[in-house]
Design an enzyme around this catalytic site. Structure first.
Site, PDB file in Angstrom:
ATOM      1  N   ASP A 234       6.193 -11.486  -8.042  1.00  0.00           N
ATOM      2  CA  ASP A 234       6.361 -11.948  -6.664  1.00  0.00           C
ATOM      3  C   ASP A 234       7.581 -12.853  -6.602  1.00  0.00           C
ATOM      4  OD1 ASP A 234       5.882 -12.068  -3.993  1.00  0.00           O
ATOM      5  OD2 ASP A 234       4.062 -13.276  -4.103  1.00  0.00           O
ATOM      6  N   GLY A 235       8.095 -13.026  -5.376  1.00  0.00           N
ATOM      7  CA  GLY A 235       9.235 -13.888  -5.130  1.00  0.00           C
ATOM      8  C   GLY A 235       8.953 -14.846  -3.997  1.00  0.00           C
TER       9      GLY A 235
ATOM     10  N   ASP B 282       3.643  -6.863  -4.113  1.00  0.00           N
ATOM     11  CA  ASP B 282       3.283  -6.731  -2.695  1.00  0.00           C
ATOM     12  C   ASP B 282       4.496  -6.339  -1.853  1.00  0.00           C
ATOM     13  OD1 ASP B 282       4.734  -9.085  -2.489  1.00  0.00           O
ATOM     14  OD2 ASP B 282       2.999 -10.366  -2.144  1.00  0.00           O
TER      15      ASP B 282
ATOM     16  N   HIS C 124      -1.544 -11.816  -0.237  1.00  0.00           N
ATOM     17  CA  HIS C 124      -2.459 -12.814   0.338  1.00  0.00           C
ATOM     18  C   HIS C 124      -3.780 -12.182   0.781  1.00  0.00           C
ATOM     19  CE1 HIS C 124       1.012 -15.443   0.194  1.00  0.00           C
ATOM     20  NE2 HIS C 124       1.691 -14.570   0.915  1.00  0.00           N
TER      21      HIS C 124
ATOM     22  N   ASP D  61       2.229 -15.323  -6.697  1.00  0.00           N
ATOM     23  CA  ASP D  61       2.737 -16.088  -5.553  1.00  0.00           C
ATOM     24  C   ASP D  61       2.801 -17.578  -5.882  1.00  0.00           C
ATOM     25  OD1 ASP D  61       3.281 -16.355  -2.525  1.00  0.00           O
ATOM     26  OD2 ASP D  61       1.540 -17.657  -2.822  1.00  0.00           O
TER      27      ASP D  61
END
Length: 300
Positions: free
Chosen positions: A7-8, A63, A116, A126
């Site tokens: 994730d970023g 995601d 999320h 995240d």
């Protein structure tokens, strides 16, 4: 197979950004840029996961539907057209040109997960992407230090530190000089280990004939690996109070077994509750058990 979550994070967007790679549910790689975007950081995270895998078979969860489409679909046409697309420039072309050949030469599978949405791996990625960005802004190191593990000094500390987290236990029995291994789910009370089993299973029959057993419990699979070995005497539990107490531990740990005690009293159970009273515990890990001389043993 290795499992990655990537994730970023960027705040503001555009602005300082960070990314994270979670490997087998442990933070493995962090990175950051002074001027970036969420999309850039998500792409950089996938690159980092592919490089970390080094060609090994792996599953990468992200995601970012955008990067999955870029890597597996859109980039094929863009490359054929000289890295051009209809309607304008290809944004983040530097990342596109880096990630696509890495993916094509890898043994990686890319899978989209909804962000999320309470996916533990995605939530962890995240969290660490935000940590990477925040560390970078504060001028702190992005190096992930290995968790410091306090080595147990007694069997009581060993049990408190490791046994509650374990679930699977391998049981070794012998009959007519022939060894046998069976895997069960366990709960623990003090130094006693309990499991449910049918009396006609091979290990149950061998325990009835010869009650000496050895066990192995894997606790932590990523490096450094941690496990516990033990030996002792095993048998069927018949005391009602002990069964009632142990089954509460079983229900708390696994969410099932609530009816076992009532069925036991009513004589309706097919399964029996078994117990191993351990006589020796041995801690196995890649640090303290590098050789037989350095292993930790506790005799009870």
């Amino acid at each position: 197979m290795i499992t990655y979550y990537t994730d970023g994070s960027c705040s503001p967007n555009p602005g300082p950004g960070g990314f994270a790679v979670i490997k087998n549910m442990q933070p493995a790689v962090l990175g950051a840029e002074k001027e970036s975007t969420n999309i850039r950081m998500e792409g950089k995270a996938i690159i980092a996961a592919l490089r970390d895998a080094g060609g090994a078979e792996c599953q990468i969860y992200t995601d970012s539907e955008f990067w999955i489409n870029v890597i597996t679909k859109w980039s094929i046409g863009w490359e054929k057209n000289g890295w051009k697309k209809k309607g304008g420039e290809i944004k983040n072309l530097d990342i596109v040109k880096e990630v696509c050949p890495l993916y094509r030469d890898s043994n990686a599978a890319l899978t989209w997960v909804r962000g999320h949405a309470d996916d533990p791996g995605n939530e962890l990625a995240d969290e660490w992407a935000n940590i990477a960005r925040e560390r970078f802004v504060r001028g702190e190191s992005l190096t992930i230090e290995p968790e410091a593990t306090q080595e147990p000094k007694s069997v009581e500390e060993l049990i408190e530190q490791y046994l509650p987290d374990g679930k699977i236990m391998q049981i070794a029995t012998v009959s007519d000089q022939q060894p046998w291994i069976c895997t069960v789910y366990y709960v623990q009370r003090g130094t006693d280990l309990y499991w449910l089993s049918l009396p006609d299973r091979r290990h149950s029959q061998e325990i009835a004939a010869h009650n000496k057993i050895a066990i192995a419990i894997p606790i932590k699979f990523d490096s450094p690996v941690i496990g516990i070995q033990a030996e002792g005497a095993a048998g069927v539990v018949v005391n009602h109070d002990e069964i009632a107490e142990v089954m509460q531990h079983y229900v708390s740990k696994y969410g099932e077994g609530q009816d076992f005690y009532n069925n036991f009293v009513a004589g309706k159970n097919k399964h029996l509750l078994y117990k191993c009273s351990a006589k020796k515990f041995v801690l196995f890990d890649e640090v303290t058990f590098a050789s037989a001389e350095s292993r930790k043993e506790w005799l009870l």
